[in-house]
Design a protein around this motif. Structure first.
Motif, PDB file in Angstrom:
ATOM      1  N   PHE A 137       1.023  -1.105   0.116  1.00 41.96           N
ATOM      2  CA  PHE A 137       0.057  -0.037   0.021  1.00 41.96           C
ATOM      3  C   PHE A 137       0.647   1.306  -0.150  1.00 41.96           C
ATOM      4  O   PHE A 137       2.021   1.217   0.803  1.00 41.96           O
ATOM      5  N   THR A 138       0.593   2.374  -0.884  1.00 46.70           N
ATOM      6  CA  THR A 138       1.292   3.340  -0.888  1.00 46.70           C
ATOM      7  C   THR A 138       1.368   4.386   0.291  1.00 46.70           C
ATOM      8  O   THR A 138       2.039   5.322   0.453  1.00 46.70           O
ATOM      9  N   ALA A 210      -7.692   8.024   1.735  1.00 42.95           N
ATOM     10  CA  ALA A 210      -7.702   6.722   1.118  1.00 42.95           C
ATOM     11  C   ALA A 210      -8.795   6.190   1.173  1.00 42.95           C
ATOM     12  O   ALA A 210      -8.958   4.911   0.631  1.00 42.95           O
ATOM     13  N   GLU A 211     -10.045   6.799   1.557  1.00 45.99           N
ATOM     14  CA  GLU A 211     -11.251   6.350   1.348  1.00 45.99           C
ATOM     15  C   GLU A 211     -12.253   7.545   1.503  1.00 45.99           C
ATOM     16  O   GLU A 211     -11.717   8.661   2.150  1.00 45.99           O
ATOM     17  N   PRO A 212     -13.304   7.214   0.992  1.00 45.97           N
ATOM     18  CA  PRO A 212     -14.293   8.478   1.075  1.00 45.97           C
ATOM     19  C   PRO A 212     -14.877   8.583   2.678  1.00 45.97           C
ATOM     20  O   PRO A 212     -14.922   7.827   3.192  1.00 45.97           O
ATOM     21  N   ASP A 231      -8.522  16.634   4.476  1.00 51.95           N
ATOM     22  CA  ASP A 231      -8.530  15.500   3.531  1.00 51.95           C
ATOM     23  C   ASP A 231      -7.423  15.302   2.533  1.00 51.95           C
ATOM     24  O   ASP A 231      -6.777  16.722   2.259  1.00 51.95           O
ATOM     25  N   ILE A 232      -6.881  14.263   2.233  1.00 55.87           N
ATOM     26  CA  ILE A 232      -5.692  14.146   1.336  1.00 55.87           C
ATOM     27  C   ILE A 232      -6.169  13.040   0.532  1.00 55.87           C
ATOM     28  O   ILE A 232      -6.788  12.033   0.770  1.00 55.87           O
ATOM     29  N   GLY A 234      -5.213  10.581  -3.169  1.00 57.66           N
ATOM     30  CA  GLY A 234      -4.183  10.129  -4.132  1.00 57.66           C
ATOM     31  C   GLY A 234      -4.422   8.808  -4.421  1.00 57.66           C
ATOM     32  O   GLY A 234      -5.369   8.162  -4.115  1.00 57.66           O
ATOM     33  N   LEU A 235      -3.724   8.053  -5.392  1.00 65.52           N
ATOM     34  CA  LEU A 235      -4.131   6.864  -5.945  1.00 65.52           C
ATOM     35  C   LEU A 235      -2.654   6.385  -6.371  1.00 65.52           C
ATOM     36  O   LEU A 235      -1.719   6.948  -6.895  1.00 65.52           O
ATOM     37  N   SER A 236      -2.374   5.183  -6.333  1.00 62.09           N
ATOM     38  CA  SER A 236      -1.165   4.407  -6.331  1.00 62.09           C
ATOM     39  C   SER A 236      -0.790   4.678  -7.832  1.00 62.09           C
ATOM     40  O   SER A 236       0.371   5.034  -8.199  1.00 62.09           O
ATOM     41  N   ASP A 301     -12.909   7.952  -9.992  1.00 62.11           N
ATOM     42  CA  ASP A 301     -13.562   8.668  -8.947  1.00 62.11           C
ATOM     43  C   ASP A 301     -14.181   9.959  -9.347  1.00 62.11           C
ATOM     44  O   ASP A 301     -14.244  10.399 -10.463  1.00 62.11           O
ATOM     45  N   VAL A 322     -14.203  13.619  -3.128  1.00 63.89           N
ATOM     46  CA  VAL A 322     -14.522  12.359  -3.611  1.00 63.89           C
ATOM     47  C   VAL A 322     -15.598  11.610  -2.871  1.00 63.89           C
ATOM     48  O   VAL A 322     -15.321  11.411  -1.840  1.00 63.89           O
ATOM     49  N   ARG A 325     -17.707   6.733  -6.771  1.00 64.71           N
ATOM     50  CA  ARG A 325     -17.009   6.084  -7.980  1.00 64.71           C
ATOM     51  C   ARG A 325     -17.973   5.596  -9.257  1.00 64.71           C
ATOM     52  O   ARG A 325     -19.177   5.491  -8.957  1.00 64.71           O
ATOM     53  N   ILE A 331     -14.133   0.123  -0.921  1.00 63.93           N
ATOM     54  CA  ILE A 331     -13.107   0.560  -0.171  1.00 63.93           C
ATOM     55  C   ILE A 331     -13.217  -0.201   1.370  1.00 63.93           C
ATOM     56  O   ILE A 331     -14.160   0.684   2.100  1.00 63.93           O
ATOM     57  N   ASN A 336      -8.827  -1.706  -1.266  1.00 63.57           N
ATOM     58  CA  ASN A 336      -9.637  -1.426  -2.444  1.00 63.57           C
ATOM     59  C   ASN A 336     -10.317  -3.020  -2.849  1.00 63.57           C
ATOM     60  O   ASN A 336      -9.331  -3.929  -3.044  1.00 63.57           O
TER      61      ASN A 336
HETATM   62  O1  DLL Z   1      -5.326   4.986  -1.379  1.00 67.55           O
HETATM   63  C1  DLL Z   1      -3.282   6.425  -1.798  1.00 67.55           C
HETATM   64  C2  DLL Z   1      -3.521   7.393  -0.435  1.00 67.55           C
HETATM   65  C3  DLL Z   1      -3.226   6.936   0.744  1.00 67.55           C
HETATM   66  C4  DLL Z   1      -4.485   8.291  -0.458  1.00 67.55           C
HETATM   67  C5  DLL Z   1      -3.226   7.570   2.006  1.00 67.55           C
HETATM   68  C6  DLL Z   1      -4.497   9.191   0.664  1.00 67.55           C
HETATM   69  C7  DLL Z   1      -3.872   8.661   1.989  1.00 67.55           C
HETATM   70  P1  DLL Z   1      -4.920   3.379  -3.680  1.00 67.55           P
HETATM   71  O2  DLL Z   1      -5.026   2.221  -2.578  1.00 67.55           O
HETATM   72  O3  DLL Z   1      -4.514   3.086  -4.975  1.00 67.55           O
HETATM   73  O4  DLL Z   1      -4.224   4.779  -3.059  1.00 67.55           O
HETATM   74  O5  DLL Z   1      -6.702   3.799  -3.550  1.00 67.55           O
HETATM   75  C8  DLL Z   1      -6.783   4.917  -4.557  1.00 67.55           C
HETATM   76  O6  DLL Z   1      -8.838   5.467  -3.111  1.00 67.55           O
HETATM   77  O7  DLL Z   1      -8.985   5.930  -6.327  1.00 67.55           O
HETATM   78  C9  DLL Z   1     -10.233   6.628  -4.100  1.00 67.55           C
HETATM   79  O8  DLL Z   1     -11.265   6.021  -4.801  1.00 67.55           O
HETATM   80  C10 DLL Z   1      -9.780   6.471  -2.991  1.00 67.55           C
HETATM   81  N1  DLL Z   1      -9.421   7.512  -2.317  1.00 67.55           N
HETATM   82  C11 DLL Z   1      -8.096   7.898  -1.984  1.00 67.55           C
HETATM   83  N2  DLL Z   1      -8.136   8.999  -1.164  1.00 67.55           N
HETATM   84  C12 DLL Z   1      -9.166   9.670  -1.120  1.00 67.55           C
HETATM   85  C13 DLL Z   1      -9.903  10.579  -0.502  1.00 67.55           C
HETATM   86  C14 DLL Z   1      -4.382   5.176  -1.792  1.00 67.55           C
HETATM   87  N3  DLL Z   1      -9.531  11.362   0.307  1.00 67.55           N
HETATM   88  C15 DLL Z   1      -8.369   5.138  -4.404  1.00 67.55           C
HETATM   89  N4  DLL Z   1     -11.369  10.652  -0.451  1.00 67.55           N
HETATM   90  C16 DLL Z   1      -8.890   6.078  -5.059  1.00 67.55           C
HETATM   91  C17 DLL Z   1     -12.019   9.701  -1.071  1.00 67.55           C
HETATM   92  C18 DLL Z   1     -10.364   8.449  -1.635  1.00 67.55           C
HETATM   93  N5  DLL Z   1     -11.493   8.576  -1.741  1.00 67.55           N
END
Ligand code: DLL
Length: 432
Positions: A137-138, A210-212, A231-232, A234-236, A301, A322, A325, A331, A336
């Motif tokens: 996980f990133t 990382a989640e809604p 809120d932060i 990102g996605l891998s 998203d 966000v 989806r 999530i 995911n």
């Molecule tokens: O979740 C990266 C991350 C890590 C973001 C820590 C923030 C903090 P993935 O596991 O690839 O990467 O999942 C990405 O998670 O396409 C969204 O659907 C969802 N997501 C990420 N941040 C948010 C947020 C990380 N702030 C997928 N609000 C994305 C809602 C989010 N959904």
């Protein structure tokens, strides 16, 4: 140019940086990434056709299916010798989505993450409790390098063992918490369990993603931990955490680090770009990544972009929180999950029918996933022991594939409602 200058540039200045980077990227992709070159050839577009930012629209999209077709490293744009790290997240079936980074990419990631932390007022003087999971996980490592690049102190605590975590927060004097919003609520409960009150902590701000999560969840986190929660996003595929971040002034929306990640909103059905302010699917082009650049990646998203100036002075475009989806990805506890992955397990299992439903609920602050599966007639009339064995087997295989523990409920043949159109595979009862 330093961050402050880039983040406050007049739009024209920023756009000229974006265009130069985009042109270089398209040339690089065309030369080095065969599957993308083929797509461009099919679309009849050459790198030299990208003369303005609007020409981005001529370029083909990239989807998770493209990533799957080139699994694991087929879309990398540098030789593997230059790749110093990989991460992975769930794909739609058995194959995960694999992403790679060169040394320069890791530095870039640390710098965008450090910029995000700065937006939340984090400085060198802070003690940062990083409860995002470390591993493929990133979240964990991505945040970790950013905290170090900023010069703050990182506590690399990762997820789990909540009671110990709250003791660490108190004893080490953590001032910033990084975690998924649901885990933040979990930590709040653990504080009650061990008898630590928010007044005993030095915690000031929480950086959650990382989640809604909804506005009401934000209020709950802020109230229970006595902090400001931001809120932060990102996605891998794009880099990990660090793509967009809410600043302390923003009434709503997160600043996108647009000098590196070029956003678009498209209509998910027609794929036509939508004007600022309209809701649609978020699409990103990575302008500066080396090992795993992506052009027009469809995130699935749902969001909205807006350019109105922000009280903090940054001119970077903002994206709305966000909340949904366009696909069926769930999530669950930060992982995911695609229903197709569950289906993949069921289809390969003797004694069950391909009729299932995934029920997601929230017990306390934790997501609970239950899979209802129809069993075949001959199994259903069997002894309880046989049924128990079958349900344990399915549970173990789902855990193996997704890393998520779920409840498996075997149900009578033909008891799951048949639909006349699209089967309703997911019943999400969480109130986000
Ligand atoms: O979740 C990266 C991350 C890590 C973001 C820590 C923030 C903090 P993935 O596991 O690839 O990467 O999942 C990405 O998670 O396409 C969204 O659907 C969802 N997501 C990420 N941040 C948010 C947020 C990380 N702030 C997928 N609000 C994305 C809602 C989010 N959904």
């Amino acid at each position: 140019m330093n961050w402050n200058e880039i983040e406050t540039l007049p739009r024209a200045g920023l756009e000229s940086i974006q265009l130069k980077r985009l042109q270089a990227l398209v040339h690089r992709m065309y030369e080095r990434v065969l599957p993308y070159r083929e797509k461009m050839d099919q679309a009849g577009v050459k790198p030299a056709d990208i003369r303005t930012l609007v020409d981005l629209r001529k370029l083909p999209f990239t989807t998770k299916d493209d990533l799957r077709a080139s699994y694991p490293f087929g879309l990398f744009a540098t030789p593997m010798d230059d790749v110093i790290r990989v991460h992975a997240s769930s794909g739609t079936t058995g194959k995960s989505t694999v992403v790679g980074y060169t040394k320069t990419d890791i530095e870039l990631w640390a710098s965008v993450m450090a910029r995000c932390l700065t937006m939340a007022g984090v400085t060198r003087g802070d003690m940062v409790h990083n409860a995002y999971g470390y591993g493929l996980f990133t979240g964990g490592l991505g945040a970790h390098y950013g905290i170090e690049a900023l010069g703050a102190t990182v506590i690399p605590v990762s997820g789990g063992n909540s009671r110990r975590q709250v003791t660490i927060m108190r004893d080490f004097g953590s001032t910033v918490l990084l975690s998924t919003p649901s885990y933040a609520l979990n930590l709040a409960d653990a504080m009650t369990d061990v008898g630590i009150s928010p007044d005993e902590l030095r915690l000031r701000v929480g950086i959650h993603g990382a989640e809604p999560w909804s506005e009401s969840m934000r209020e709950e986190v802020e109230r229970k931990l006595g902090i400001r929660a931001v809120d932060i996003y990102g996605l891998s595929e794009i880099i990990g955490p660090g793509v967009a971040m809410e600043c302390l002034h923003s009434e709503h929306g997160m600043h996108i680090l647009e000098d590196n990640f070029l956003p678009e909103i498209v209509d998910p059905d027609t794929l036509e770009p939508l004007p600022y302010g309209e809701t649609g699917e978020l699409v990103f082009t990575t302008l500066t990544k080396e090992a795993f650049p992506l052009i027009r990646y469809r995130t699935k998203d749902i969001s909205r972009l807006f350019l109105e100036p922000c009280g903090c002075g940054r001119t970077l475009i903002r994206m709305e929180k966000v909340t949904g989806r366009t696909d069926d990805m769930l999530i669950i506890r930060g992982v995911n999950v695609f229903p197709s992955q569950v289906e993949h397990v069921l289809v390969g299992t003797e004694g069950v029918e391909p009729h299932y439903q995934i029920e997601v609920t929230r017990e306390g602050n934790l997501d609970v996933m239950a899979v209802l599966v129809e069993v075949s007639e001959h199994i259903f009339s069997d002894e309880i022991k046989v049924l128990e064995k079958l349900s344990k087997k399915i549970q173990a295989e789902i855990k193996d594939m997704l890393g998520v523990t779920c409840k498996v409920k075997l149900v009578e043949p033909r008891s799951i409602q048949r639909s006349e159109g699209k089967a309703q595979r997911v019943i999400d009862k969480r109130k986000l």
